[in-house]
Design a protein around this motif. Structure first.
Motif, PDB file in Angstrom:
ATOM      1  N   VAL A   1       0.859  -1.178   0.000  1.00  9.95           N
ATOM      2  CA  VAL A   1       0.000   0.000   0.000  1.00  9.95           C
ATOM      3  C   VAL A   1       0.896   1.228   0.000  1.00  9.95           C
ATOM      4  O   VAL A   1       1.521   1.568   1.003  1.00  9.95           O
ATOM      5  N   GLN A   2       1.007   1.842  -1.167  1.00 10.33           N
ATOM      6  CA  GLN A   2       1.780   3.076  -1.276  1.00 10.33           C
ATOM      7  C   GLN A   2       1.280   3.825  -2.499  1.00 10.33           C
ATOM      8  O   GLN A   2       0.568   3.281  -3.328  1.00 10.33           O
ATOM      9  N   ASP A   3       1.662   5.082  -2.555  1.00  8.97           N
ATOM     10  CA  ASP A   3       1.281   5.944  -3.652  1.00  8.97           C
ATOM     11  C   ASP A   3       1.906   5.398  -4.947  1.00  8.97           C
ATOM     12  O   ASP A   3       3.118   5.334  -5.069  1.00  8.97           O
TER      13      ASP A   3
ATOM     14  N   THR B   1      -3.221   5.249  -3.707  1.00  6.30           N
ATOM     15  CA  THR B   1      -3.072   6.690  -3.884  1.00  6.30           C
ATOM     16  C   THR B   1      -2.885   7.281  -2.484  1.00  6.30           C
ATOM     17  O   THR B   1      -2.910   6.545  -1.495  1.00  6.30           O
ATOM     18  N   SER B   2      -2.723   8.590  -2.390  1.00  2.00           N
ATOM     19  CA  SER B   2      -2.600   9.208  -1.059  1.00  2.00           C
ATOM     20  C   SER B   2      -3.934   9.755  -0.566  1.00  2.00           C
ATOM     21  O   SER B   2      -3.994  10.455   0.429  1.00  2.00           O
TER      22      SER B   2
ATOM     23  N   SER C   1      -6.354  10.954   4.453  1.00  2.15           N
ATOM     24  CA  SER C   1      -5.416  11.262   3.357  1.00  2.15           C
ATOM     25  C   SER C   1      -4.074  11.649   3.964  1.00  2.15           C
ATOM     26  O   SER C   1      -3.976  11.965   5.147  1.00  2.15           O
ATOM     27  N   TYR C   2      -3.029  11.563   3.169  1.00  2.77           N
ATOM     28  CA  TYR C   2      -1.710  11.927   3.696  1.00  2.77           C
ATOM     29  C   TYR C   2      -0.950  12.707   2.631  1.00  2.77           C
ATOM     30  O   TYR C   2      -1.338  12.765   1.464  1.00  2.77           O
TER      31      TYR C   2
ATOM     32  N   PRO D   1       8.556  13.154  -2.042  1.00  2.00           N
ATOM     33  CA  PRO D   1       9.551  12.280  -2.684  1.00  2.00           C
ATOM     34  C   PRO D   1      10.528  11.689  -1.662  1.00  2.00           C
ATOM     35  O   PRO D   1      10.960  10.548  -1.791  1.00  2.00           O
ATOM     36  N   ASP D   2      10.835  12.450  -0.593  1.00  2.00           N
ATOM     37  CA  ASP D   2      11.851  11.982   0.360  1.00  2.00           C
ATOM     38  C   ASP D   2      11.252  11.225   1.548  1.00  2.00           C
ATOM     39  O   ASP D   2      11.987  10.686   2.366  1.00  2.00           O
ATOM     40  N   SER D   3       9.912  11.199   1.672  1.00  2.00           N
ATOM     41  CA  SER D   3       9.312  10.475   2.802  1.00  2.00           C
ATOM     42  C   SER D   3       8.039   9.793   2.333  1.00  2.00           C
ATOM     43  O   SER D   3       6.980  10.394   2.290  1.00  2.00           O
ATOM     44  N   SER D   4       8.120   8.551   1.945  1.00  2.00           N
ATOM     45  CA  SER D   4       6.947   7.875   1.401  1.00  2.00           C
ATOM     46  C   SER D   4       6.327   6.978   2.462  1.00  2.00           C
ATOM     47  O   SER D   4       7.004   6.457   3.344  1.00  2.00           O
TER      48      SER D   4
END
Lengths: 323, 323
Positions: free
Chosen positions: B119-121, B131-132, B287-288, B292-295
């Motif tokens: 489960v990730q964007d 999705t987020s 939602s979150y 790019p640096d913290s997924s």
């Protein structure tokens, strides 16, 4: 306000002045008429069945063709859905073929008996199937609350003597039971009994389930048969006055399915895969003679109807696009 | 003729003169009294539930302990069965932990989303979870006729902002609905609606199912919630006069579960695995913010209740033998 605008679109202005534009085909597919809904549901689920008795000529396909040709695969799955059983001939006589066939669809269903299972005479058998005894008519795995929907069995080698297969159309038997013995039908559709299975195979297990022998939906249509005397629990969770009616009903049902005019008997040939509906058919095998130099060996696997129907819909889309 | 003979055995001579000898304990376990049957069934299925609301303190266990210690594993599964949700802390922050946990029980359930799922964007997401966006309260996979019974979700990394988890006790919500809005309760337990899911992941798929939003058994006890607005079909297979009552009932149910006093909200920490009953709980997430640096990255897996209950029974036998 509703009006047809350009490109066959339907425009709706709602009381709050919001406007929606719909494609007319999209709207038509959502028509609430009984006829439109019936035809859409039939297209989605293909619930029509062709009930059979001993006179059935089991539909037959070619194993390699089904793997390679979409039209052959579609014909296979349509017959499996409608008739409940299809024989596929011409598979290599070695393990791994039921797994290849399952991958053709999507994936197989892992159970405590492993990804695939070997039906042969075993020492210290943890299941009656793993002996050379007769197996009376049954469905597989009622000890799981969701028993596998579809079963593939590949004959790698056959016994020299005995081991014939028997199948019966359980949905047809339910229809006959309802007509001939409505009381037994009522009992078997309304009484839950326990099934149990324990042992060690893929890993150790201790299963317990409660099932109606005959599952019907709220409209009274039969959905699934759950019957396996080898895993029916010897504990019967019923008030004592229901015990004798239950056994009487069960006997009426098994007597019916064991009538010669209802049973299809055939011998699996090495290189043949029998694919059948485990929710609908009851299957059994006659005892066979086990000899050190000629052993009987079948490999089996389970799948579920959701995955089979998914592949069937996708194949239908592909084949119809090309015809 | 019935008599007690040596070693506490019971001998029965039947009218046809056949003699059976039973162990008295074996017979006692098969007693037909209501009390005896009830206690045996409770021992087999553990159907007692502890209904919760927003005040729930989610039961918590230690991930490594549960893997290594039978007593900890038993406590975990008993709480999962009774409360519907358990958090396990202290797992390594890398993929593979939900699979290890599933192997502790038996095996995980493969679906079209793979053995486990991330489960990730994602670009070109085939599921809203990838999705987020906010995910409103739902159960997973009602598009399968037998939706997964249990879900494990492992937090590998958490969003810096947002992404809080929400859960609601669906069985409790059904109880409230039946009391507050019996008409809505009747509608959602008697109306079947379609769910659909299509795409390509483990392989290509095109699923279609018919479900009651609330599954109750013949005694009226709630068995399972099937609700996921993202996969509910936009085709509604109902006569037109049932359409508005259906939407009204659905809104009553979702309004109920979205009341603050019914919802438990928490933030998953990296290294935490949440294990919960997917037949009973509805879950969602806020939602979150994706950077790019913290997924945010969760890994999930499904199991079924038959396998979980099997392990629970085996663990209980082992632990009780040693205490």
């Amino acid at each position: 306000m509703v009006e047809v605008i350009n490109d066959n679109k339907v425009s709706v202005v709602w009381p709050d002045h919001h406007t929606s534009v719909f494609d007319s085909e999209w709207l038509r597919r959502r028509c609430f008429s009984t006829a439109a809904r019936q035809s859409l549901q039939e297209e989605l689920f293909l619930n029509d069945r062709y009930y059979f008795d001993s006179k059935l000529n089991i539909p037959t396909g070619d194993y390699e063709e089904v793997l390679q040709d979409d039209q052959a695969a579609l014909a296979w799955l349509l017959a499996l859905r409608r008739d409940g059983i299809v024989r596929l001939k011409g598979a290599p006589r070695e393990r791994g073929q039921v797994a290849r066939l399952a991958e053709r669809i999507g994936y197989l269903r892992l159970t405590f008996y492993g990804h695939t299972w070997q039906v042969q005479d075993k020492n210290m058998a943890n299941n009656l199937a793993y002996t050379s005894n007769r197996l009376s008519l049954h469905t597989d795995y009622p000890a799981l609350h969701f028993s596998p929907g579809v079963q593939f069995v590949h004959c790698i080698s056959q016994a020299v003597e005995g081991g014939e297969s028997e199948v019966v159309d359980g949905f047809h038997m339910v229809e006959l039971l309802q007509r001939e013995d409505p009381e037994a039908y009522r009992t078997l559709t309304s009484t839950q009994v326990d099934f149990t299975d324990m042992g060690r195979d893929y890993c150790d297990f201790l299963l317990q389930s409660k099932k109606h022998i005959i599952d019907v939906d709220r409209k009274g249509r039969v959905e699934r048969i759950n019957f396996n005397n080898a895993t029916r629990d010897s504990v019967l969770d019923l008030p004592v006055h229901q015990v004798q009616p239950f056994y009487r009903g069960l006997k009426a049902f098994t007597d019916l399915m064991n009538r010669p005019e209802n049973m299809v008997c055939y011998t699996m040939e090495p290189g043949e895969v029998v694919t059948f509906d485990n929710w609908r058919l009851l299957h059994g095998r006659r005892s066979y003679v086990s000899r050190p130099d000629s052993s009987r060996h079948l490999e089996g696997a389970y799948l579920d109807w959701d995955e089979v129907m998914s592949r069937l819909r996708l194949l239908r889309n592909i084949v119809h696009k090309h015809t």
